[in-house]
Structure formats: structure tokens, C-alpha cells
Design a protein around this motif. Structure first.
Motif, PDB file in Angstrom:
ATOM      1  N   ARG A  41       0.828  -1.212   0.000  1.00 39.00           N
ATOM      2  CA  ARG A  41       0.000   0.000   0.000  1.00 39.00           C
ATOM      3  C   ARG A  41       0.862   1.263   0.000  1.00 39.00           C
ATOM      4  N   LEU A  42       1.868   1.283   0.879  1.00 42.26           N
ATOM      5  CA  LEU A  42       2.679   2.486   1.020  1.00 42.26           C
ATOM      6  C   LEU A  42       3.550   2.742  -0.212  1.00 42.26           C
ATOM      7  N   VAL A  43       4.009   1.679  -0.850  1.00 42.54           N
ATOM      8  CA  VAL A  43       4.766   1.842  -2.094  1.00 42.54           C
ATOM      9  C   VAL A  43       3.866   2.450  -3.174  1.00 42.54           C
ATOM     10  N   ASP A  44       2.610   2.002  -3.218  1.00 44.27           N
ATOM     11  CA  ASP A  44       1.663   2.557  -4.190  1.00 44.27           C
ATOM     12  C   ASP A  44       1.394   4.028  -3.892  1.00 44.27           C
ATOM     13  N   VAL A  45       1.286   4.368  -2.603  1.00 43.95           N
ATOM     14  CA  VAL A  45       1.094   5.774  -2.224  1.00 43.95           C
ATOM     15  C   VAL A  45       2.291   6.606  -2.654  1.00 43.95           C
ATOM     16  N   ARG A  46       3.489   6.094  -2.388  1.00 43.86           N
ATOM     17  CA  ARG A  46       4.712   6.850  -2.691  1.00 43.86           C
ATOM     18  C   ARG A  46       4.943   6.997  -4.190  1.00 43.86           C
ATOM     19  N   ASP A  47       4.748   5.917  -4.947  1.00 39.58           N
ATOM     20  CA  ASP A  47       5.134   5.916  -6.356  1.00 39.58           C
ATOM     21  C   ASP A  47       4.004   6.305  -7.311  1.00 39.58           C
ATOM     22  N   VAL A  52       0.379  11.426  -8.449  1.00 39.93           N
ATOM     23  CA  VAL A  52      -0.793  11.763  -9.272  1.00 39.93           C
ATOM     24  C   VAL A  52      -1.568  12.905  -8.644  1.00 39.93           C
ATOM     25  N   LEU A  53      -1.791  12.833  -7.338  1.00 41.13           N
ATOM     26  CA  LEU A  53      -2.527  13.901  -6.656  1.00 41.13           C
ATOM     27  C   LEU A  53      -1.775  15.222  -6.749  1.00 41.13           C
ATOM     28  N   GLU A  54      -0.476  15.181  -6.560  1.00 39.88           N
ATOM     29  CA  GLU A  54       0.328  16.398  -6.633  1.00 39.88           C
ATOM     30  C   GLU A  54       0.269  17.009  -8.032  1.00 39.88           C
ATOM     31  N   ALA A  55       0.405  16.171  -9.051  1.00 45.64           N
ATOM     32  CA  ALA A  55       0.379  16.666 -10.432  1.00 45.64           C
ATOM     33  C   ALA A  55      -0.997  17.212 -10.799  1.00 45.64           C
ATOM     34  N   MET A  56      -2.057  16.552 -10.336  1.00 48.70           N
ATOM     35  CA  MET A  56      -3.400  17.042 -10.643  1.00 48.70           C
ATOM     36  C   MET A  56      -3.668  18.387  -9.971  1.00 48.70           C
ATOM     37  N   THR A  57      -3.133  18.556  -8.763  1.00 49.87           N
ATOM     38  CA  THR A  57      -3.268  19.854  -8.089  1.00 49.87           C
ATOM     39  C   THR A  57      -2.567  20.942  -8.895  1.00 49.87           C
ATOM     40  N   GLU A  58      -1.397  20.609  -9.419  1.00 51.92           N
ATOM     41  CA  GLU A  58      -0.668  21.567 -10.248  1.00 51.92           C
ATOM     42  C   GLU A  58      -1.404  21.853 -11.556  1.00 51.92           C
ATOM     43  N   ASN A  59      -2.020  20.834 -12.138  1.00 50.77           N
ATOM     44  CA  ASN A  59      -2.746  21.032 -13.397  1.00 50.77           C
ATOM     45  C   ASN A  59      -3.969  21.926 -13.214  1.00 50.77           C
ATOM     46  N   VAL A  60      -4.675  21.738 -12.090  1.00 55.03           N
ATOM     47  CA  VAL A  60      -5.831  22.591 -11.804  1.00 55.03           C
ATOM     48  C   VAL A  60      -5.385  24.041 -11.663  1.00 55.03           C
ATOM     49  N   ALA A  61      -4.265  24.241 -10.937  1.00 55.37           N
ATOM     50  CA  ALA A  61      -3.743  25.603 -10.767  1.00 55.37           C
ATOM     51  C   ALA A  61      -3.258  26.169 -12.103  1.00 55.37           C
ATOM     52  N   HIS A 167      -8.878   8.448  -2.657  1.00 54.15           N
ATOM     53  CA  HIS A 167      -8.209   7.147  -2.770  1.00 54.15           C
ATOM     54  C   HIS A 167      -6.970   7.088  -1.891  1.00 54.15           C
ATOM     55  N   LEU A 168      -6.196   8.150  -1.878  1.00 52.00           N
ATOM     56  CA  LEU A 168      -4.996   8.198  -1.044  1.00 52.00           C
ATOM     57  C   LEU A 168      -5.368   8.130   0.433  1.00 52.00           C
ATOM     58  N   ILE A 169      -6.386   8.897   0.827  1.00 52.46           N
ATOM     59  CA  ILE A 169      -6.820   8.890   2.233  1.00 52.46           C
ATOM     60  C   ILE A 169      -7.290   7.495   2.639  1.00 52.46           C
ATOM     61  N   GLU A 170      -8.040   6.830   1.760  1.00 49.99           N
ATOM     62  CA  GLU A 170      -8.537   5.489   2.074  1.00 49.99           C
ATOM     63  C   GLU A 170      -7.391   4.479   2.169  1.00 49.99           C
ATOM     64  N   THR A 171      -6.406   4.615   1.297  1.00 48.13           N
ATOM     65  CA  THR A 171      -5.274   3.687   1.336  1.00 48.13           C
ATOM     66  C   THR A 171      -4.488   3.838   2.631  1.00 48.13           C
ATOM     67  N   VAL A 172      -4.216   5.074   3.023  1.00 51.22           N
ATOM     68  CA  VAL A 172      -3.509   5.315   4.285  1.00 51.22           C
ATOM     69  C   VAL A 172      -4.353   4.825   5.462  1.00 51.22           C
ATOM     70  N   GLY A 173      -5.672   5.047   5.382  1.00 53.88           N
ATOM     71  CA  GLY A 173      -6.556   4.566   6.439  1.00 53.88           C
ATOM     72  C   GLY A 173      -6.557   3.050   6.536  1.00 53.88           C
ATOM     73  N   ASP A 174      -6.547   2.372   5.386  1.00 53.38           N
ATOM     74  CA  ASP A 174      -6.498   0.906   5.387  1.00 53.38           C
ATOM     75  C   ASP A 174      -5.203   0.404   6.020  1.00 53.38           C
ATOM     76  N   ALA A 175      -4.092   1.066   5.687  1.00 53.24           N
ATOM     77  CA  ALA A 175      -2.805   0.658   6.251  1.00 53.24           C
ATOM     78  C   ALA A 175      -2.775   0.875   7.761  1.00 53.24           C
TER      79      ALA A 175
END
Length: 215
Positions: A41-47, A52-61, A167-175
């Protein structure tokens, strides 16, 4: 008890520690499984998920910045300002292409987001350039198409970003939940092992005493 009396003394002595070892092995095994799952899970969050979340935030801006530049160029009558919008648009396109490779599961959605953004920018760039160059107001149909593409692109980008964040919040919550459950299971298994080992040790001790009295 009669059955226990038939067991050799050595096995009687070793039985209690053996129970403790079996319980410990079960705990270590279950913990190892949880740790392995959490590592995935954590590898998926990191990689994947966080990039993806960071890039999408930048794209919206970036979309908002592009709109500002296009409006400023059109209002000031300075077509040369459009190069700044072109540079930002190029980064957004590259971002979607990169993200589609990073997150293969969401590649179709990311490619669609890229096409939606490009559809908006092509029309918006033509409209801004026409106004900035004082070539006359664009056709009403083109203005409507630009507004429709912008609304669709903005909605899709913000929706995908919100889904990525959830999705990221749920993954961290699952872990975190899995780790907490592993601690509780370990505590319960430890208490059970202590109780069972102590009970069996008392039974074995009584059996040994009885054998010694009869000897």
C-alpha cells in the motif's frame, strides 16, 4: 489425565513452552502478512497515488493561470503574452502523458483529461489570439464551444483530483487500520498464550507430582 500420565516426562516438560512457541509463531506470521500488505500500500502511495494527486493539483492551478494569461493578453491587445500560456499548456499536456504511464490503472481517464484540456486550449488560444491581434470578435459558436470545453475540462480535472485524494486517504486509512488490528490481535493472542500455557503447565505439574508420589 490418564492420557497425560502416559506421556513421557520430557514431553510433559516441553509441552508448555511448545504452546507458547506455537502462539508466538502464529503472531509473527500474521504480523508479517500485515506488514507485507502495508508495504504494498505504502509503495503505491509513494510511487503512484501521491505523485498523481500532486500533479493534478498543479494542473488545476495551471488551468487557472492559463485562463488569466489568455484574458490578460486579449484585454491588453498583446498577442506576445500568449507564449506564456503556450508554455503552461505544454507542461499540462506533458503532465497527463507522464501520469498515464505512472498510473496505468487510470490511464484511460488521464488520457481523456488530456484530450479535454487540449480541446479547450486550442479554441481558447484562437479566441484570445483573435481578440489580442484585433482581428475582430470570434464567432458566437466558437465562444460557446470554448466555454463548454472549459466547463467540462475544469469539472473533470477537479473530479479526478478529488477522487485521487479520497483514494490516497482510504489507502492510508487501510494501512493504519491493518496495523492497529495487528496490535490488537497480538495482544489478544499473547494473553491467550499466557493463559493457555499457564493452565497447561499447572496440569502437567500436577501430573508429575502425582507420578512422583506413586513412585
Amino acid at each position: 489425565m490418564k492420557l497425560l500420565n502416559r506421556v513421557p516426562v520430557l514431553w510433559k516438560v516441553l509441552s508448555a513452552p511448545a504452546i507458547a512457541i506455537i502462539c508466538m509463531a502464529a503472531y509473527v506470521g500474521s504480523t508479517a502478512v500485515v506488514f507485507k500488505q502495508n508495504n504494498v500500500r505504502l509503495v503505491d502511495v509513494r510511487d503512484v497515488q501521491f505523485p498523481v494527486l500532486e500533479a493534478m493539483t498543479e494542473n488545476v492551478a495551471a488551468l487557472d493561470k492559463i485562463i488569466d494569461i489568455l484574458n490578460a493578453a486579449a484585454a491588453a491587445g498583446e498577442p506576445e503574452q500568449l507564449t506564456g500560456a503556450d508554455a503552461l499548456a505544454g507542461k499540462v499536456r506533458e503532465s497527463y502523458a507522464r501520469l498515464a504511464k505512472t498510473d496505468s490503472a487510470s490511464a484511460p481517464q488521464l488520457e481523456q483529461l488530456g484530450r479535454g484540456f487540449n480541446a479547450y486550449y486550442v479554441v481558447a488560444r484562437e479566441v484570445a489570439d483573435s481578440i489580442a491581434s484585433q482581428a475582430g470578435l470570434p464567432a458566437k459558436e466558437k465562444m460557446q464551444a470554448m466555454a463548454a470545453h472549459l466547463a467540462a475540462s475544469r469539472k473533470d480535472m477537479q473530479g479526478f483530483r478529488a477522487a485521487s485524494k479520497q483514494h490516497l486517504i482510504e489507502t492510508v486509512g487501510d494501512a493504519t487500520g491493518a496495523a492497529d488490528r495487528a496490535v490488537l490481535i497480538g495482544a489478544a493472542l499473547g494473553a491467550f498464550a499466557v493463559a493457555l500455557t499457564l493452565a497447561f503447565a499447572i496440569v502437567v505439574a500436577r501430573a508429575l507430582l502425582r507420578q512422583l508420589k506413586l513412585a
